[in-house]
Write a protein that holds these residues in place. Structure first.
Motif, PDB file in Angstrom:
ATOM      1  N   LYS A 198      40.288 -26.310   8.638  1.00 41.61           N
ATOM      2  CA  LYS A 198      41.564 -25.960   9.267  1.00 41.61           C
ATOM      3  C   LYS A 198      42.479 -25.245   8.268  1.00 41.61           C
ATOM      4  O   LYS A 198      43.107 -24.237   8.599  1.00 41.61           O
ATOM      5  CB  LYS A 198      42.242 -27.224   9.793  1.00 41.61           C
ATOM      6  N   LYS A 209      36.905 -31.282   8.014  1.00 38.68           N
ATOM      7  CA  LYS A 209      37.651 -30.700   9.128  1.00 38.68           C
ATOM      8  C   LYS A 209      39.003 -30.181   8.650  1.00 38.68           C
ATOM      9  O   LYS A 209      39.436 -29.091   9.031  1.00 38.68           O
ATOM     10  CB  LYS A 209      37.842 -31.720  10.253  1.00 38.68           C
ATOM     11  N   ASN A 210      39.661 -30.971   7.814  1.00 46.68           N
ATOM     12  CA  ASN A 210      40.955 -30.547   7.270  1.00 46.68           C
ATOM     13  C   ASN A 210      40.804 -29.309   6.396  1.00 46.68           C
ATOM     14  O   ASN A 210      41.653 -28.416   6.421  1.00 46.68           O
ATOM     15  CB  ASN A 210      41.611 -31.687   6.481  1.00 46.68           C
TER      16      ASN A 210
END
Length: 136
Positions: A10, A6-7
């Motif tokens: 992003k 997810k990081n």
């Protein structure tokens, strides 16, 4: 692990991918190119049919196996497949067998096997043979 992905996603949005912008025209061009690459030519379809008919098969089996090879030309036009098979039979490339009252099987004849060897041999023009079979 999921948090790291997810990081990463992003971070990609805020850095590299942020600068990319595609117009609708550009997106459509890409889609057309992809569909052209994935659509088999008529001679590839013919080759696949003849390769699959080395063994005795029904029209339904043949249609299913063509779809498994990514050939969807006959997906909603099974009648076209059966017309082609009839034409190949009429020209002597196929033998047909009635095993049950309602089940017709197709298999390459000796002439069909010879034709398949020509199709598989790279030195011959597939387009010539395609025209030879389908237009006469």
């Amino acid at each position: 692990m999921e948090d790291r992905l997810k990081n990463f996603k992003k971070a990609m949005k805020t850095t590299v991918l942020q600068e990319l912008a595609f117009t609708e025209e550009h997106k459509n061009k890409i889609k057309r190119k992809i569909s052209q690459l994935s659509t088999p030519s008529e001679d590839d379809v013919l080759l696949a049919i003849f390769q699959l008919l080395k063994e005795k098969r029904t029209g339904f089996e043949l249609s299913r196996l063509l779809r498994a090879r990514g050939i969807e030309k006959f997906e909603n036009e099974e009648g076209f497949l059966y017309m082609s098979l009839h034409k190949f039979e009429h020209k002597g490339y196929l033998h047909t067998y009635w095993d049950e009252p309602d089940v017709k099987y197709y298999q390459l004849s000796t002439k069909g096997l010879k034709f398949l060897k020509y199709l598989e041999y790279e030195g011959y023009s597939k387009a010539y043979f395609l025209k030879e079979i389908l237009e006469r």
